[in-house]
Structures are given as C-alpha cells and as structure tokens.
Enzyme design. Sequence first.
Site, PDB file in Angstrom:
ATOM      1  N   LYS A  52      10.467  34.945 -25.704  1.00  0.00           N
ATOM      2  CA  LYS A  52       8.946  33.797 -25.923  1.00  0.00           C
ATOM      3  C   LYS A  52       7.689  34.587 -26.300  1.00  0.00           C
ATOM      4  O   LYS A  52       6.959  34.379 -27.190  1.00  0.00           O
ATOM      5  CB  LYS A  52       9.183  32.624 -24.223  1.00  0.00           C
ATOM      6  CG  LYS A  52       9.815  32.080 -23.956  1.00  0.00           C
ATOM      7  CD  LYS A  52       9.529  31.103 -22.863  1.00  0.00           C
ATOM      8  CE  LYS A  52      10.919  30.531 -22.684  1.00  0.00           C
ATOM      9  NZ  LYS A  52      11.359  29.274 -21.765  1.00  0.00           N
ATOM     10  N   GLN A  96       8.512  29.897 -15.592  1.00  0.00           N
ATOM     11  CA  GLN A  96       9.651  29.657 -16.001  1.00  0.00           C
ATOM     12  C   GLN A  96       9.831  29.584 -15.144  1.00  0.00           C
ATOM     13  O   GLN A  96      10.307  30.084 -13.506  1.00  0.00           O
ATOM     14  CB  GLN A  96      10.336  31.374 -16.542  1.00  0.00           C
ATOM     15  CG  GLN A  96      11.758  31.421 -17.098  1.00  0.00           C
ATOM     16  CD  GLN A  96      11.971  30.969 -18.139  1.00  0.00           C
ATOM     17  OE1 GLN A  96      10.405  30.764 -18.469  1.00  0.00           O
ATOM     18  NE2 GLN A  96      12.854  31.011 -18.310  1.00  0.00           N
ATOM     19  N   ASP A 119       6.219  23.081 -22.301  1.00  0.00           N
ATOM     20  CA  ASP A 119       7.306  22.292 -21.844  1.00  0.00           C
ATOM     21  C   ASP A 119       7.746  21.028 -21.783  1.00  0.00           C
ATOM     22  O   ASP A 119       8.895  20.471 -21.295  1.00  0.00           O
ATOM     23  CB  ASP A 119       8.101  22.639 -20.286  1.00  0.00           C
ATOM     24  CG  ASP A 119       8.896  24.333 -20.428  1.00  0.00           C
ATOM     25  OD1 ASP A 119       9.094  24.864 -20.884  1.00  0.00           O
ATOM     26  OD2 ASP A 119       7.993  25.551 -19.846  1.00  0.00           O
TER      27      ASP A 119
HETATM   28  N1  GUN Z   1      14.738  28.363 -17.784  1.00  0.00           N
HETATM   29  C1  GUN Z   1      15.729  27.363 -18.550  1.00  0.00           C
HETATM   30  N2  GUN Z   1      15.321  27.043 -19.250  1.00  0.00           N
HETATM   31  C2  GUN Z   1      13.959  26.608 -19.015  1.00  0.00           C
HETATM   32  C3  GUN Z   1      12.775  26.054 -20.527  1.00  0.00           C
HETATM   33  O1  GUN Z   1      13.031  25.272 -21.049  1.00  0.00           O
HETATM   34  N3  GUN Z   1      11.423  26.729 -19.415  1.00  0.00           N
HETATM   35  C4  GUN Z   1      11.322  26.989 -18.666  1.00  0.00           C
HETATM   36  N4  GUN Z   1       9.789  26.991 -18.245  1.00  0.00           N
HETATM   37  N5  GUN Z   1      12.344  27.192 -17.841  1.00  0.00           N
HETATM   38  C5  GUN Z   1      13.622  27.150 -18.361  1.00  0.00           C
END
Ligand code: GUN
Length: 291
Positions: A52, A96, A119
Amino acid sequence: MKIIDGKAVSNLIKDEIKAEVEGIISKGHKPPHLAAILVGEDGASLTYVGSKVRSCKQIGFNSTLVKLSEDIPESELLKKIQELNDNDDIDGFIVQLPLPRHINEEKVLLAIDPNKDVDGFHPTNFGKMALNMKTFIPATPYGIMELLKRYEIDTVGKHTVVIGRSHIVGRPISILMNTKGSPGDSTVTVVHSRTINIEEFTKNADIIISALGIPDFLNANMIKEGVVIIDVGISRVKDDNHPKGYVIKGDVDFESVKSKASYITPVPGGVGPMTIAMLLKNTLQSREFKS
Ligand code: GUN
C-alpha cells in the site's frame, strides 16, 4: 474461459489516479496523503501494508506508515488514531487488520473519523453504503465491482452466490451486488460456514464470489457451465519447494474449474491488486466525501 486480469486493471486505475494527482499538484494543491497503522509483525499484514505504501509513492501520494509493537496497550492505539483524526495533513488512514487479541477491533474501528475512514469499515460508512449513499466502499468489494464493470459482465437479474459473510468482503459485496444498478441488481444468496450443502447453491449460481479462505475449496462438481468466478481467497500454503517457503492459493481449484467457467479471477493477480488500487481511489475521493 477468460481470465479477469486484476493486475492490468489495477495498473490502469493507478495510472488514472496518477494523472489526477498531477492535476491537483499543477493547481498548487497538495497531493492526497494516506496513512496506515500496523500493529505487530504478522507476515501477511507487513506485505500488504508495504504494498500500500509503495503504491502511494508510485502514483504521487504522500504516505505515512505508523508501526506499533504487538503488545501496545489498546489505549495507546486509540491515542494514535485520535492523532491521525486531528492531523489536517492526513486525508485518510487505515488500521491494518487483524489486530492482536488483546485489542478490541470494534472499539478501534469506531474511533476512526468516518471522514478519514478510507477502508469504509466505520458503521457510519457501512450504513451509508447499505443505503446506497455516497461514501467510502470497502476496497476489496469496490475492486470486485470495478472488475465486473470494466469486463462488462452482466449482473442484472443474475443469481450471485457469495461464499463467506465477513465484514470486510462477504457482507459488503452481498449488499453491493443486490443494490440497484449495473453492476448490481443481482439476486444474491450468501452461504457460509454453517450453510448445509453449499454446493446446492453454488451449482445454481451465474456468478460466484468466494471469500472463504479455504484453498481449492470450489471445484468443477460444485458449479454450472458458464459461471463467472471471482476468487477473493488468499491463503498462504506451506511449500518447501518455493523460495519463500509458501505459495499463495485462492479458494478456487483453478485447474478443475477452468473448462467450465466463462470468466475467472486468478490468484494471485486477480482481486488482490484491485484492493490496493481502490484504497487509493477512496483516498483520492476523501476530500469530496467530507461532510
Ligand atoms: N486486512 C485484510 N484486508 C484488509 C483491508 O482491506 N483493510 C484493512 N485495514 N485490513 C485488512
């Protein structure tokens, strides 16, 4: 059978965002700024967050990575979230998941300012999404909708079976697929770990979206001819022959289904890269969504 190339589409989207960022900068504005909080050293989470942050650099966003130790008290994490909420330089941020067990995920998600919740996990944003109001759409379901749109896959009146009911993928994609519009307007069935005889449903599906996390779960005996398969699974399976010691596997037994499916997303290179592209898109849109 056609492969849905998520890698190529995600690169296209990143190029589109990059061009918009150049426009923002040329007008004398600052580029979007995405922050990510990572708690602990989980291998998969480190990989995702690393990707990311790298993608932000590629497209001209500013980015901040906040790394916190595995044993950080919940109160400290909440304080860090408040700092990011209050920091006007940051347009959006994510925490995350998964989080260590001593931290209450619900409390953490509620602490994020909905205007910065790129998110789309805060109940305010999830509720807006369910009501078809303008808001952040969780990145993985958003990526699936974008793939269906760009490949012009007809979803209207089709029977879509979603496997899995997680807050991140299954639940939101089931809502989006039966929302008015195209893609959308599907008749949706959600099956999950407590469903009796999943294949009774998958055999009748025109579109299957699998977000279960069980490698090779879906095979040719469970599907009908011509089905569209979206594989959201990304499981690490131990493999000593591979330099990393593992391989990434989807929920779908690709070799088994490939002669029956009309379209399929591969793993890796299908939905995965789209998740990052759509997170960036949400960050770009964050100024527009501020209420
Ligand atoms: N863990 C797995 N997928 C995601 C996501 O799309 N966002 C976040 N914050 N954590 C994740």
